[in-house]
Design an enzyme around this catalytic site. Sequence first.
Site, PDB file in Angstrom:
ATOM      1  N   ARG A  46       0.856  -1.182   0.000  1.00  0.00           N
ATOM      2  CA  ARG A  46       0.000   0.000   0.000  1.00  0.00           C
ATOM      3  C   ARG A  46       0.893   1.233   0.000  1.00  0.00           C
ATOM      4  O   ARG A  46       2.115   1.129   0.123  1.00  0.00           O
ATOM      5  CB  ARG A  46      -1.008   0.013   1.161  1.00  0.00           C
ATOM      6  CG  ARG A  46      -0.656  -0.699   2.423  1.00  0.00           C
ATOM      7  CD  ARG A  46       0.432  -0.077   3.229  1.00  0.00           C
ATOM      8  NE  ARG A  46       0.255   1.343   3.451  1.00  0.00           N
ATOM      9  CZ  ARG A  46       1.233   2.202   3.649  1.00  0.00           C
ATOM     10  NH1 ARG A  46       2.502   1.788   3.658  1.00  0.00           N
ATOM     11  NH2 ARG A  46       0.997   3.475   3.851  1.00  0.00           N
ATOM     12  N   GLY A  47       0.269   2.382  -0.195  1.00  0.00           N
ATOM     13  CA  GLY A  47       1.023   3.611  -0.428  1.00  0.00           C
ATOM     14  C   GLY A  47       1.108   3.845  -1.920  1.00  0.00           C
ATOM     15  O   GLY A  47       1.484   2.952  -2.681  1.00  0.00           O
ATOM     16  N   ALA A  48       0.749   5.058  -2.352  1.00  0.00           N
ATOM     17  CA  ALA A  48       0.582   5.315  -3.785  1.00  0.00           C
ATOM     18  C   ALA A  48       1.805   4.943  -4.627  1.00  0.00           C
ATOM     19  O   ALA A  48       1.672   4.228  -5.628  1.00  0.00           O
ATOM     20  CB  ALA A  48       0.182   6.777  -4.006  1.00  0.00           C
ATOM     21  N   ARG A  89      -7.568  -0.484  -6.557  1.00  0.00           N
ATOM     22  CA  ARG A  89      -7.567   0.681  -5.661  1.00  0.00           C
ATOM     23  C   ARG A  89      -7.814   1.926  -6.503  1.00  0.00           C
ATOM     24  O   ARG A  89      -6.898   2.405  -7.161  1.00  0.00           O
ATOM     25  CB  ARG A  89      -6.233   0.826  -4.911  1.00  0.00           C
ATOM     26  CG  ARG A  89      -5.768  -0.349  -4.060  1.00  0.00           C
ATOM     27  CD  ARG A  89      -6.595  -0.599  -2.825  1.00  0.00           C
ATOM     28  NE  ARG A  89      -6.773   0.537  -1.945  1.00  0.00           N
ATOM     29  CZ  ARG A  89      -5.921   0.915  -0.997  1.00  0.00           C
ATOM     30  NH1 ARG A  89      -4.789   0.257  -0.820  1.00  0.00           N
ATOM     31  NH2 ARG A  89      -6.195   1.942  -0.215  1.00  0.00           N
ATOM     32  N   GLN A 196      -1.948   2.209  10.140  1.00  0.00           N
ATOM     33  CA  GLN A 196      -0.659   2.295   9.437  1.00  0.00           C
ATOM     34  C   GLN A 196       0.379   3.073  10.234  1.00  0.00           C
ATOM     35  O   GLN A 196       1.573   2.788  10.144  1.00  0.00           O
ATOM     36  CB  GLN A 196      -0.847   2.939   8.063  1.00  0.00           C
ATOM     37  CG  GLN A 196      -1.628   2.101   7.070  1.00  0.00           C
ATOM     38  CD  GLN A 196      -3.084   2.505   7.004  1.00  0.00           C
ATOM     39  OE1 GLN A 196      -3.667   2.923   8.017  1.00  0.00           O
ATOM     40  NE2 GLN A 196      -3.688   2.403   5.837  1.00  0.00           N
ATOM     41  N   ASP A 237      -2.140  10.450  -2.167  1.00  0.00           N
ATOM     42  CA  ASP A 237      -2.525   9.421  -3.132  1.00  0.00           C
ATOM     43  C   ASP A 237      -2.945  10.014  -4.466  1.00  0.00           C
ATOM     44  O   ASP A 237      -2.850   9.351  -5.494  1.00  0.00           O
ATOM     45  CB  ASP A 237      -3.648   8.557  -2.559  1.00  0.00           C
ATOM     46  CG  ASP A 237      -3.122   7.596  -1.514  1.00  0.00           C
ATOM     47  OD1 ASP A 237      -2.912   6.428  -1.862  1.00  0.00           O
ATOM     48  OD2 ASP A 237      -2.893   8.011  -0.367  1.00  0.00           O
ATOM     49  N   ASN A 247      -5.595  11.949   0.556  1.00  0.00           N
ATOM     50  CA  ASN A 247      -4.654  11.145   1.342  1.00  0.00           C
ATOM     51  C   ASN A 247      -5.473  10.339   2.345  1.00  0.00           C
ATOM     52  O   ASN A 247      -6.706  10.427   2.378  1.00  0.00           O
ATOM     53  CB  ASN A 247      -3.622  12.042   2.040  1.00  0.00           C
ATOM     54  CG  ASN A 247      -2.468  11.244   2.628  1.00  0.00           C
ATOM     55  OD1 ASN A 247      -1.880  10.402   1.944  1.00  0.00           O
ATOM     56  ND2 ASN A 247      -2.137  11.485   3.877  1.00  0.00           N
ATOM     57  N   LYS A 248      -4.807   9.555   3.143  1.00  0.00           N
ATOM     58  CA  LYS A 248      -5.486   8.672   4.085  1.00  0.00           C
ATOM     59  C   LYS A 248      -6.525   9.423   4.912  1.00  0.00           C
ATOM     60  O   LYS A 248      -6.310  10.552   5.330  1.00  0.00           O
ATOM     61  CB  LYS A 248      -4.446   8.020   4.997  1.00  0.00           C
ATOM     62  CG  LYS A 248      -4.999   7.010   5.992  1.00  0.00           C
ATOM     63  CD  LYS A 248      -5.810   5.909   5.295  1.00  0.00           C
ATOM     64  CE  LYS A 248      -5.037   5.203   4.195  1.00  0.00           C
ATOM     65  NZ  LYS A 248      -5.895   4.327   3.375  1.00  0.00           N
TER      66      LYS A 248
END
Length: 346
Positions: A46-48, A89, A196, A237, A247-248
């Site tokens: 995960r993470g763009a 995603r 996270q 993201d 973002n998150k």
Amino acid sequence: MSFRTIEWRDNKVIMIDQTRLPAEEVYNEYTDFQGVAQAIRGMVVRGAPAIGIAAAMGVALGAREIIADSFDTFYRQLENVCEVIGRTRPTAVNLFWGLERMKRVALQHKELNLNSIRELLKAEAISIETEDLAICKEIGRHGAALVKEGASILTHCNAGGLATAGYGTALGVIRGAHEAGKGIRVFADETRPWLQGARLTAWELMKDSIPVTLISDNMAGWLMKTGQIDFCVVGADRIAANGDTANKIGTYSVAVLAKENRIPFYVAAPISTLDLKLANGDLIPIEERASEEVTQIKGIQIAPEGVKVRNPAFDVTPARYITGIITEKGVVRGDYERELKALVGQ
């Protein structure tokens, strides 16, 4: 760094399983694109930026699985591979950037035999990983210059080595400041519901001996008000043309609190995270994930059975709350629409 987030080795994709951190440091092997797609969907990776790398490597695996006797047949099946990976995603634009880059390589070399194209796709995926590491270090260099000596830095979610090929974007800024001897300390939001910050950011920073204190998400505002935070930095993201940033989930709250308390709030992201086709953040698709991620922790029910749940994975922070956007080409402030276009040569 003592871990690898993702790599291509012996025609396999190797990923650290982020769902099992920090209790276990386990590496999974993937030999087909469907496995990579499931790893992206299931948050193994995960993470763009890391998702973009995984997507590209998934395409390279998929290309090796395709049986075709002409480029047209090969390319149609390659598009199907990209479509499957693209459904995993929807918010992280790096995913689609990686897929488009791989398709472009195939089209640019369609006169070659299919095995040569497969090798070029593998080489491109590996290049994307290599480039990302260099990009993150440049982001870290530009961002570290903004951090004052002895600063207390708040970050949300994980935008570190685990979210990239290594080093990180937001954590790249933190690593850069630490390596410059600035004597920083970090406060990491736990970042519900996937934790996270608690599971990944704290783990990364502790491995690198960077002072970190874990806090619950609802503590951030009070720490700001009482003068315990000097600087905020997060990843992204997707960034729209006007600077609005997805973002998150929870990032928006941090940004609003930072502005209220006159604390600089920066976004750190590579240029590949820009989506200048979108005029503003209202157009960014927001992924909604399963209710069990909120009602359960490690399979243990923590909420009443049957309760209604909202679980958007991301929120959008309007550009007016963002002090600056840190990229590998420098820091953009103020007129984001004009400056972001100039950054990419538009």
